[in-house]
Design a protein around this motif. Structure first.
Motif, PDB file in Angstrom:
ATOM      1  N   THR A   1       0.925  -1.106  -0.082  1.00  0.00           N
ATOM      2  CA  THR A   1      -0.070   0.028  -0.108  1.00  0.00           C
ATOM      3  C   THR A   1       0.688   1.296  -0.126  1.00  0.00           C
ATOM      4  OG1 THR A   1      -1.710  -1.182   1.183  1.00  0.00           O
ATOM      5  CG2 THR A   1      -1.713   1.040   1.190  1.00  0.00           C
ATOM      6  N   LEU A   2       1.902   1.367   0.899  1.00  0.00           N
ATOM      7  CA  LEU A   2       2.803   2.463   0.970  1.00  0.00           C
ATOM      8  C   LEU A   2       3.615   2.604  -0.194  1.00  0.00           C
ATOM      9  CD1 LEU A   2       2.937   4.455   3.449  1.00  0.00           C
ATOM     10  CD2 LEU A   2       1.707   2.393   3.945  1.00  0.00           C
ATOM     11  N   SER A   3       3.956   1.286  -0.977  1.00  0.00           N
ATOM     12  CA  SER A   3       4.991   1.520  -2.058  1.00  0.00           C
ATOM     13  C   SER A   3       4.184   2.241  -3.265  1.00  0.00           C
ATOM     14  CB  SER A   3       5.230   0.277  -2.364  1.00  0.00           C
ATOM     15  OG  SER A   3       6.137  -0.606  -1.416  1.00  0.00           O
ATOM     16  N   VAL A   4       2.706   1.727  -3.440  1.00  0.00           N
ATOM     17  CA  VAL A   4       1.999   2.327  -4.506  1.00  0.00           C
ATOM     18  C   VAL A   4       1.756   3.736  -4.289  1.00  0.00           C
ATOM     19  CG1 VAL A   4      -0.536   2.241  -5.492  1.00  0.00           C
ATOM     20  CG2 VAL A   4       0.727   0.104  -5.002  1.00  0.00           C
ATOM     21  N   PHE A   5       1.522   4.092  -3.027  1.00  0.00           N
ATOM     22  CA  PHE A   5       1.099   5.576  -2.864  1.00  0.00           C
ATOM     23  C   PHE A   5       2.456   6.445  -3.147  1.00  0.00           C
ATOM     24  CE2 PHE A   5       1.552   9.121   0.319  1.00  0.00           C
ATOM     25  CZ  PHE A   5       0.347   9.700  -0.069  1.00  0.00           C
ATOM     26  N   MET A   6       3.545   5.786  -2.318  1.00  0.00           N
ATOM     27  CA  MET A   6       4.607   6.714  -2.595  1.00  0.00           C
ATOM     28  C   MET A   6       5.312   6.742  -4.104  1.00  0.00           C
ATOM     29  SD  MET A   6       7.902   6.464  -0.169  1.00  0.00           S
ATOM     30  CE  MET A   6       8.603   5.167  -0.559  1.00  0.00           C
ATOM     31  N   VAL A   7       5.250   5.739  -4.910  1.00  0.00           N
ATOM     32  CA  VAL A   7       5.550   5.682  -6.266  1.00  0.00           C
ATOM     33  C   VAL A   7       4.875   6.702  -6.829  1.00  0.00           C
ATOM     34  CG1 VAL A   7       5.724   4.397  -8.244  1.00  0.00           C
ATOM     35  CG2 VAL A   7       6.676   3.611  -6.388  1.00  0.00           C
TER      36      VAL A   7
END
Length: 294
Positions: A194-200
């Motif tokens: 979840t955080l990876s998608v948001f940050m990218v």
């Protein structure tokens, strides 16, 4: 001491140590010069890697994929956990660790209030009284802050983090067939994704800034999250539900103590009283719930 007593003592020690690790999150995060979602990204990344290693080392077998519905519930819980942590760490920077933590711990009370609708649990007088005390505590601790505009966003982040905490707990409880270390590992992996998608989508990966924050990031991810979750989930299976519920409030208490000791944060007398109301009301609600389940 008998073998059973020795194992129980070890479980108590692991559980209390895990709560102290969790309680120090705000202090460790204050040493990291990254924004909230970057901190949570590295926290979930390192924590996931550690728990995967422990799971493989212990020769665990994945059972979660056998029940797709429960896996979906756990995935929703993982998303909620990632968002909740991101909001909480943002609240740390806006209103301080002490106040953000106390607001965040209204989350369990939200679960308690919604349990009659979601889990068809009876909401007895003790739980209603506990809920009312927590609301009074919220008014006390936030009354002064609401008069200052610069605090309003931080309070909003704290309240939203508590709401997402409630979502996390509710959907985790629905994933009944996925338990223990596997539950923690899968939930943390979903939070990382979840955080990876948001940050990218927002900025890309922050690898260039990691070198300046390496030690506190490693400590937060491996010790506070990875080891903390391992200690927590390996101990709660051996402890009574009442112990877990009541002693669990050592986490917000230790967070406030750590913030005062290491960050020189201060709460007014009214806010301290509000904090006592929040934790006391939650404990009353927990005790009432435990008595009602007997």
């Amino acid at each position: 001491m008998s073998m059973a007593g020795s194992k129980r003592s070890q479980a108590y020690f692991k559980y209390l140590l895990s709560l102290l690790f969790f309680g120090s999150n705000g202090v460790v995060a204050s040493r990291i010069s990254l924004n909230s979602y970057e901190i949570v990204f590295f926290r979930t990344l390192l924590g996931s890697v550690f728990l995967i290693a422990v799971f493989l080392f212990s020769k665990g077998k994945l059972q979660g994929f056998q029940n797709k519905k429960h896996l979906m519930f756990l995935s929703i819980s993982g998303v909620a956990m990632g968002v909740s942590w991101m909001l909480l760490f943002e609240a740390y920077t806006k209103i301080g660790v002490s106040m953000a933590t106390l607001v965040y711990y209204c989350g369990p009370v939200i679960v308690m209030a919604l349990s009659p609708l979601i889990f068809h649990e009876r909401l007895g007088m003790g739980r209603i009284m506990g809920f009312g005390i927590v609301l009074a505590g919220m008014l006390l601790i936030n009354g002064e802050a609401l008069q200052q505009n610069e605090f309003s966003w931080g309070l909003l982040y704290g309240i939203l983090s508590a709401v997402m905490y409630a979502f996390m707990v509710i959907f985790n409880k629905k994933a009944k067939s996925i338990t223990g270390l596997e539950n923690a590992m899968l939930q943390l992996i979903v939070s990382f994704v979840t955080l990876s998608v948001f940050m990218v989508a927002k900025q890309g990966f922050p690898m260039a800034s990691l070198s300046q924050n390496l030690f506190p990031v490693l400590f937060l991810g491996i010790v506070n999250t990875g080891i903390g979750c391992y200690l927590y989930f390996s101990s709660i299976e051996k402890l009574p539900a009442g112990t877990i519920a009541i002693f669990g409030y050592l986490e917000p208490l230790s967070a406030v103590v750590f913030a005062v000791a290491f960050l020189q944060e201060r709460l007014s007398a009214v806010q301290i009283l509000g904090g006592i109301f929040i934790i006391g009301g939650a404990v009353i609600g927990e005790l009432s719930s435990l008595k009602g389940s007997r």
